[in-house]
Design a protein around this motif. Structure first.
Motif, PDB file in Angstrom:
ATOM      1  N   ALA A 121      47.149 -31.629 -28.254  1.00 47.33           N
ATOM      2  CA  ALA A 121      48.308 -31.642 -29.162  1.00 47.33           C
ATOM      3  C   ALA A 121      48.688 -33.061 -29.572  1.00 47.33           C
ATOM      4  CB  ALA A 121      49.500 -30.954 -28.488  1.00 47.33           C
ATOM      5  N   GLY A 122      48.471 -34.028 -28.669  1.00 53.12           N
ATOM      6  CA  GLY A 122      48.833 -35.415 -28.972  1.00 53.12           C
ATOM      7  C   GLY A 122      48.048 -35.958 -30.160  1.00 53.12           C
ATOM      8  N   GLU A 123      46.821 -35.462 -30.343  1.00 54.41           N
ATOM      9  CA  GLU A 123      45.981 -35.982 -31.434  1.00 54.41           C
ATOM     10  C   GLU A 123      45.920 -35.047 -32.630  1.00 54.41           C
ATOM     11  OE1 GLU A 123      42.846 -38.462 -28.677  1.00 54.41           O
ATOM     12  OE2 GLU A 123      42.123 -36.714 -29.782  1.00 54.41           O
ATOM     13  N   ARG A 127      46.834 -29.135 -36.288  1.00 58.16           N
ATOM     14  CA  ARG A 127      46.014 -27.974 -35.916  1.00 58.16           C
ATOM     15  C   ARG A 127      46.835 -27.010 -35.060  1.00 58.16           C
ATOM     16  NH1 ARG A 127      43.135 -24.048 -37.163  1.00 58.16           N
ATOM     17  NH2 ARG A 127      41.755 -23.211 -35.567  1.00 58.16           N
ATOM     18  N   LEU A 128      47.639 -27.567 -34.159  1.00 63.96           N
ATOM     19  CA  LEU A 128      48.459 -26.698 -33.319  1.00 63.96           C
ATOM     20  C   LEU A 128      49.441 -25.903 -34.188  1.00 63.96           C
ATOM     21  CD1 LEU A 128      49.566 -25.574 -30.709  1.00 63.96           C
ATOM     22  CD2 LEU A 128      50.891 -27.670 -30.385  1.00 63.96           C
ATOM     23  N   ARG A 129      50.099 -26.599 -35.132  1.00 61.48           N
ATOM     24  CA  ARG A 129      51.065 -25.894 -35.989  1.00 61.48           C
ATOM     25  C   ARG A 129      50.358 -24.803 -36.791  1.00 61.48           C
ATOM     26  NH1 ARG A 129      53.634 -30.107 -38.197  1.00 61.48           N
ATOM     27  NH2 ARG A 129      52.115 -30.099 -39.870  1.00 61.48           N
ATOM     28  N   ASP A 164      62.574 -37.544 -25.355  1.00 62.97           N
ATOM     29  CA  ASP A 164      61.586 -36.788 -26.138  1.00 62.97           C
ATOM     30  C   ASP A 164      62.235 -35.602 -26.854  1.00 62.97           C
ATOM     31  OD1 ASP A 164      59.521 -38.466 -25.472  1.00 62.97           O
ATOM     32  OD2 ASP A 164      58.890 -37.274 -23.740  1.00 62.97           O
ATOM     33  N   VAL A 165      63.180 -34.954 -26.179  1.00 64.62           N
ATOM     34  CA  VAL A 165      63.895 -33.839 -26.822  1.00 64.62           C
ATOM     35  C   VAL A 165      64.675 -34.387 -28.013  1.00 64.62           C
ATOM     36  CG1 VAL A 165      65.726 -32.113 -26.516  1.00 64.62           C
ATOM     37  CG2 VAL A 165      64.054 -32.503 -24.675  1.00 64.62           C
ATOM     38  N   ALA A 166      65.369 -35.506 -27.779  1.00 61.97           N
ATOM     39  CA  ALA A 166      66.169 -36.104 -28.861  1.00 61.97           C
ATOM     40  C   ALA A 166      65.254 -36.495 -30.028  1.00 61.97           C
ATOM     41  CB  ALA A 166      66.930 -37.312 -28.328  1.00 61.97           C
ATOM     42  N   ALA A 167      64.088 -37.073 -29.715  1.00 61.12           N
ATOM     43  CA  ALA A 167      63.170 -37.501 -30.782  1.00 61.12           C
ATOM     44  C   ALA A 167      62.655 -36.292 -31.557  1.00 61.12           C
ATOM     45  CB  ALA A 167      61.997 -38.275 -30.177  1.00 61.12           C
ATOM     46  N   ASP A 168      62.393 -35.201 -30.859  1.00 60.35           N
ATOM     47  CA  ASP A 168      61.897 -33.996 -31.546  1.00 60.35           C
ATOM     48  C   ASP A 168      62.951 -33.422 -32.484  1.00 60.35           C
ATOM     49  OD1 ASP A 168      59.535 -34.270 -30.296  1.00 60.35           O
ATOM     50  OD2 ASP A 168      59.607 -32.390 -29.160  1.00 60.35           O
ATOM     51  N   LEU A 169      64.194 -33.438 -32.035  1.00 64.88           N
ATOM     52  CA  LEU A 169      65.265 -32.909 -32.895  1.00 64.88           C
ATOM     53  C   LEU A 169      65.465 -33.827 -34.101  1.00 64.88           C
ATOM     54  CD1 LEU A 169      67.777 -31.736 -30.150  1.00 64.88           C
ATOM     55  CD2 LEU A 169      66.672 -30.271 -31.859  1.00 64.88           C
ATOM     56  N   ASP A 170      65.471 -35.147 -33.849  1.00 64.26           N
ATOM     57  CA  ASP A 170      65.681 -36.101 -34.953  1.00 64.26           C
ATOM     58  C   ASP A 170      64.567 -36.042 -35.984  1.00 64.26           C
ATOM     59  OD1 ASP A 170      67.917 -37.032 -33.863  1.00 64.26           O
ATOM     60  OD2 ASP A 170      67.071 -38.911 -33.072  1.00 64.26           O
ATOM     61  N   GLY A 171      63.327 -35.899 -35.487  1.00 65.94           N
ATOM     62  CA  GLY A 171      62.183 -36.007 -36.400  1.00 65.94           C
ATOM     63  C   GLY A 171      61.769 -34.688 -37.025  1.00 65.94           C
ATOM     64  N   PHE A 172      62.469 -33.608 -36.675  1.00 68.08           N
ATOM     65  CA  PHE A 172      62.008 -32.275 -37.086  1.00 68.08           C
ATOM     66  C   PHE A 172      61.960 -32.118 -38.605  1.00 68.08           C
ATOM     67  CE2 PHE A 172      61.984 -27.746 -37.735  1.00 68.08           C
ATOM     68  CZ  PHE A 172      61.150 -27.305 -36.719  1.00 68.08           C
ATOM     69  N   ALA A 173      63.073 -32.467 -39.250  1.00 67.95           N
ATOM     70  CA  ALA A 173      63.163 -32.247 -40.703  1.00 67.95           C
ATOM     71  C   ALA A 173      62.103 -33.068 -41.433  1.00 67.95           C
ATOM     72  CB  ALA A 173      64.558 -32.607 -41.186  1.00 67.95           C
ATOM     73  N   ALA A 174      61.782 -34.255 -40.880  1.00 63.10           N
ATOM     74  CA  ALA A 174      60.793 -35.126 -41.531  1.00 63.10           C
ATOM     75  C   ALA A 174      59.367 -34.699 -41.194  1.00 63.10           C
ATOM     76  CB  ALA A 174      61.017 -36.567 -41.095  1.00 63.10           C
ATOM     77  N   GLY A 175      59.220 -33.678 -40.358  1.00 64.20           N
ATOM     78  CA  GLY A 175      57.885 -33.187 -40.013  1.00 64.20           C
ATOM     79  C   GLY A 175      57.159 -34.074 -39.019  1.00 64.20           C
ATOM     80  N   ARG A 176      57.907 -34.895 -38.235  1.00 66.11           N
ATOM     81  CA  ARG A 176      57.260 -35.761 -37.240  1.00 66.11           C
ATOM     82  C   ARG A 176      56.650 -34.901 -36.123  1.00 66.11           C
ATOM     83  NH1 ARG A 176      61.029 -39.144 -34.258  1.00 66.11           N
ATOM     84  NH2 ARG A 176      62.100 -39.722 -36.155  1.00 66.11           N
ATOM     85  N   ALA A 177      55.477 -35.325 -35.624  1.00 64.96           N
ATOM     86  CA  ALA A 177      54.785 -34.519 -34.611  1.00 64.96           C
ATOM     87  C   ALA A 177      55.652 -34.368 -33.365  1.00 64.96           C
ATOM     88  CB  ALA A 177      53.464 -35.180 -34.241  1.00 64.96           C
ATOM     89  N   PRO A 178      55.914 -33.125 -32.925  1.00 63.58           N
ATOM     90  CA  PRO A 178      56.767 -32.947 -31.749  1.00 63.58           C
ATOM     91  C   PRO A 178      56.078 -33.393 -30.467  1.00 63.58           C
ATOM     92  CG  PRO A 178      56.200 -30.823 -32.780  1.00 63.58           C
ATOM     93  CD  PRO A 178      55.463 -31.871 -33.520  1.00 63.58           C
ATOM     94  N   ARG A 179      56.892 -33.858 -29.511  1.00 63.97           N
ATOM     95  CA  ARG A 179      56.332 -34.301 -28.221  1.00 63.97           C
ATOM     96  C   ARG A 179      56.579 -33.277 -27.133  1.00 63.97           C
ATOM     97  NH1 ARG A 179      59.412 -40.047 -27.831  1.00 63.97           N
ATOM     98  NH2 ARG A 179      58.851 -40.850 -29.869  1.00 63.97           N
ATOM     99  N   VAL A 182      58.922 -27.170 -26.406  1.00 63.80           N
ATOM    100  CA  VAL A 182      59.856 -26.386 -27.215  1.00 63.80           C
ATOM    101  C   VAL A 182      59.828 -26.885 -28.659  1.00 63.80           C
ATOM    102  CG1 VAL A 182      62.289 -25.749 -27.517  1.00 63.80           C
ATOM    103  CG2 VAL A 182      61.276 -25.752 -25.236  1.00 63.80           C
ATOM    104  N   GLY A 183      59.724 -28.200 -28.854  1.00 66.63           N
ATOM    105  CA  GLY A 183      59.607 -28.749 -30.205  1.00 66.63           C
ATOM    106  C   GLY A 183      58.347 -28.239 -30.908  1.00 66.63           C
ATOM    107  N   GLN A 184      57.240 -28.198 -30.182  1.00 63.67           N
ATOM    108  CA  GLN A 184      55.984 -27.691 -30.777  1.00 63.67           C
ATOM    109  C   GLN A 184      56.126 -26.229 -31.175  1.00 63.67           C
ATOM    110  OE1 GLN A 184      53.425 -28.425 -27.453  1.00 63.67           O
ATOM    111  NE2 GLN A 184      52.869 -30.483 -28.103  1.00 63.67           N
TER     112      GLN A 184
END
Ligand code: CS2
Length: 513
Positions: A121-123, A127-129, A164-179, A182-184
Motif C-alpha cells: 500500500a505504501g507504494e 491500486r489499493l483504491r 497519521d490519523v490527523a494526516a489522513d483526515l487533512d489530506g482526504f479531500a486532496a486525494g493524498r495517499a492514506p497512511r 481506516v483511511g485506506q
C-alpha cells in the motif's frame, strides 16, 4: 577452475541450487503437497489488508478449502501495510507459499495457491483504491493487529491525536495517499460509491472483542470527520456490512530452519513459508453484503452471535498467552512450551483459566469449556512450535484490556479475587518498567506506548510507585478499574512478590493463595 602461481586448482562443482517455488515449478512438487485448486484459474474476489504469516496460515487456507469444496472466484489480493517484505517473498513465487503444520508427530507441508496478487500500500495506494472499488471485490478481510485500528480500546474511538490519523483526515479531500487502515478503507469506499460498484463486506479478523462493530464505528467516525462526510456515511450504512469474527491458530514467526525444512519437503526454495499448529478455528458472524466463500465447507462456524466465542478465546487463550509471555520473558523462558514445561507456571495458567476467567464467560451452548482449557494447555506445550514469548509480549498496551482487564473487572464485580490475572498484569508492569529479565538480560519492549511507559515509570523506585504510575495510563487501564482499591491492592501485591521473590516465588504464592 582457477590457475594461480602456476598450480592448477580444481574447485568442486557446487551442488545445483534448488529452484524457487512458482507456478512454473509447481508441477515438480509432489502432488500431496500441491494446492487444492488451480491457482491460475482464480480471480481476485477478496482484498486482505495485512498479509502477514497469520492470514496465510488461517483465512487463506480456509478460503482455498472453501473454493475447492464449493467453487467461486475467491482469490485473494494480499496488501502489506508497513514494508514490502511479503511482496518480495511471494511476488516472484506467483503468490504461492507453504504452510508447515508442526506437532510432536512431525510436519505436514501444503502449498497454498489462494493468494493471487500482492500490493504494497505504501507504494501503490492507487491500486489499493482501485481494488476496493472493483465490483469483483466482494469481501475485504483484515489482520492489521490491535494497534492497526488506531483506536482507544477503552472508548472505541479513533485516536484523533495520532499524527497519521490527523494526516489522513487533512489530506482526504486532496486525494493524498492514506497512511492508516481506516483511511485506506474510507478512500476505497468513497471510490466504490462513486463507481457505483455495489455493496461490500469488511471482515475484521483481529483479536479484538466485537471487532466488526469496532471497525464499523471507526469508519463512521472517519466519515463524520470529513467535510461533507454525511453522504458517504449514509452510503456506508446502507451498502457495507461489518461482521465480527473470532480467529484462532497459533502462528509463530518463521525461522531459517523452517525454510530449510520446507525446501527438503518440496525440493524448491520458498521464501514465504509459514509455520503453524494443526489446530485451526474460525467463527464468523454470517452477515455479508455481496456473498462470501463457502467457509463452512472448510470447517468455519458461521453464526448469528460471535461474542461468546470471542470472549472465550480472547480471555482463555490470549489471556493465558500474555500471562505466559510476561512471566516467561522475566524468567528467561524463550518459548511458550518452555514456560508451560515449568510445573508451577502450568498450574498457574490452569488456575487462571478455571478460576479467574471461566466464571466470567457466557459459554456457547453445548460447548465443553473444560476440554477447551485442557486442549489449550496441550497446544501451548507443543514442543515443535517454538513460539517465542517475546513475540507475544509485544504491544502489551494494546492487548491487556481485552485479554486480562475484562476478566479482572468482571471477577471483581462478582465479588471474586482474580489473583492470577492480576499477576499477569503485574508481570507486564515489571517487564515494561525494567526492560530486563530476572537475570539482568536486556529485553526489548516493542509497543506503540513504549516511550511513554518508560517515561512514567522512570523515577518510580518501589514496586508500589511503579504500579501507581502505570495504573495512571488511561490508554491501557481506562479510569474505572484503577479507581477500584481491590484491583490496586492485588496488582500492587503481585508486583511486590515478583520483585521480592522472582517469578518462581510469585507463582508459588499465587497458586497457593
Ligand atoms: C498471540 C496470538 O502474539 C500473540 O499475542 O497471543 O497471536 C495467538 O497466537 C493467536 O491469537 C492464536 O490464535
Amino acid at each position: 577452475m582457477a590457475a594461480r602461481g602456476g598450480d592448477v586448482m580444481t574447485t568442486p562443482t557446487p551442488p545445483e541450487a534448488p529452484g524457487r517455488l512458482s507456478l512454473a515449478t509447481l508441477p515438480s512438487v509432489e502432488r500431496r503437497h500441491r494446492p487444492l485448486v488451480d491457482p491460475a484459474s482464480l480471480g481476485v474476489g477478496i482484498v486482505h489488508l495485512g498479509i502477514g504469516a497469520f492470514h496465510r496460515a488461517h483465512q487463506a487456507v480456509y478460503t482455498e478449502d472453501a473454493v475447492a469444496a464449493a467453487g467461486g472466484d475467491w482469490g485473494i489480493c494480499g496488501v502489506t501495510q508497513r514494508s514490502r517484505t511479503v511482496v518480495d517473498q511471494l511476488g516472484p513465487q506467483d503468490g504461492l507459499y507453504t504452510v508447515l503444520a508442526h506437532d510432536a508427530a512431525g510436519s505436514e507441508a501444503r502449498v497454498v495457491g489462494a493468494v493471487r496478487e500482492l500490493v504494497f500500500a505504501g507504494e501503490a495506494p492507487d491500486r489499493l483504491r482501485e481494488l476496493l472499488a472493483a465490483p469483483t471485490t466482494r469481501v475485504v478481510t483484515l489482520t492489521v493487529t490491535e494497534k492497526g485500528y488506531r483506536h482507544d480500546p477503552a472508548t472505541g474511538r479513533l485516536r484523533r491525536g495520532d499524527p497519521d490519523v490527523a494526516a489522513d483526515l487533512d489530506g482526504f479531500a486532496a486525494g493524498r495517499a492514506p497512511r492508516t487502515v481506516v483511511g485506506q478503507l474510507v478512500a476505497g469506499l468513497a471510490a466504490r460509491r462513486d463507481a457505483d460498484a455495489g455493496p461490500l463486506t469488511l471482515l475484521s479478523c483481529d483479536n479484538l472483542p466485537a471487532n466488526g462493530a469496532v471497525l464499523r464505528g471507526l469508519v463512521a467516525e472517519f466519515c463524520d470527520a470529513l467535510p461533507a462526510g454525511d453522504a458517504l456515511r449514509a452510503w456506508v450504512e446502507e451498502s457495507v456490512r461489518f461482521p465480527s469474527s473470532m480467529v484462532d491458530r497459533i502462528v509463530p514467526a518463521t525461522t531459517a530452519a523452517d525454510r530449510d525444512e520446507a525446501q527438503r519437503l518440496l525440493g524448491l526454495r520458498d521464501e514465504g513459508v509459514v509455520v503453524t499448529e494443526p489446530f485451526r478455528q474460525w467463527v464468523v458472524e454470517d452477515d455479508f453484503a455481496a456473498g462470501r466463500p463457502a467457509w463452512e465447507r472448510a470447517g468455519a462456524v458461521l453464526t448469528d452471535d460471535v461474542a461468546p466465542f470471542e470472549a472465550m478465546k480472547l480471555r482463555l487463550l490470549n489471556g493465558s498467552h500474555s500471562t505466559l509471555a510476561y512471566l516467561g520473558v522475566l524468567a528467561g523462558h524463550e518459548h511458550v512450551a518452555d514456560a508451560v514445561a515449568d510445573e508451577g507456571i502450568a498450574a498457574l495458567v490452569a488456575r487462571l483459566m478455571a478460576h479467574d476467567v471461566e466464571p466470567t464467560l457466557a459459554v456457547p451452548a453445548g460447548f465443553d469449556v473444560a476440554r477447551y482449557q485442557q486442549d489449550l494447555l496441550d497446544r501451548f506445550a507443543n514442543p515443535a512450535l517454538r513460539h517465542r514469548t517475546l513475540q507475544i509480549a509485544m504491544d502489551g498496551s494494546q492487548k491487556l484490556p481485552q485479554r486480562l482487564l475484562g476478566t479482572i473487572s468482571d471477577a471483581l464485580a462478582a465479588g471474586r479475587e482474580p489473583r492470577v490475572a492480576c499477576l499477569g498484569v503485574a508481570a507486564w508492569m515489571r517487564y515494561v518498567s525494567t526492560a530486563r529479565s530476572e537475570t539482568g538480560v536486556p529485553l526489548p519492549v516493542d509497543d506503540p506506548l513504549a516511550a511513554h511507559l518508560a517515561e512514567v515509570t522512570a523515577g518510580a523506585g518501589s514496586p508500589g510507585a511503579v504500579a501507581d504510575a502505570l495504573l495512571g495510563v488511561p490508554e491501557v487501564f481506562g479510569t474505572a478499574l484503577p479507581a477500584d482499591d481491590r484491583f490496586r491492592a492485588l496488582v500492587g501485591e503481585s508486583l511486590e512478590a515478583l520483585t521480592r521473590d522472582g517469578v518462581a516465588g510469585a507463582v508459588r504464592e499465587t497458586v497457593a493463595g
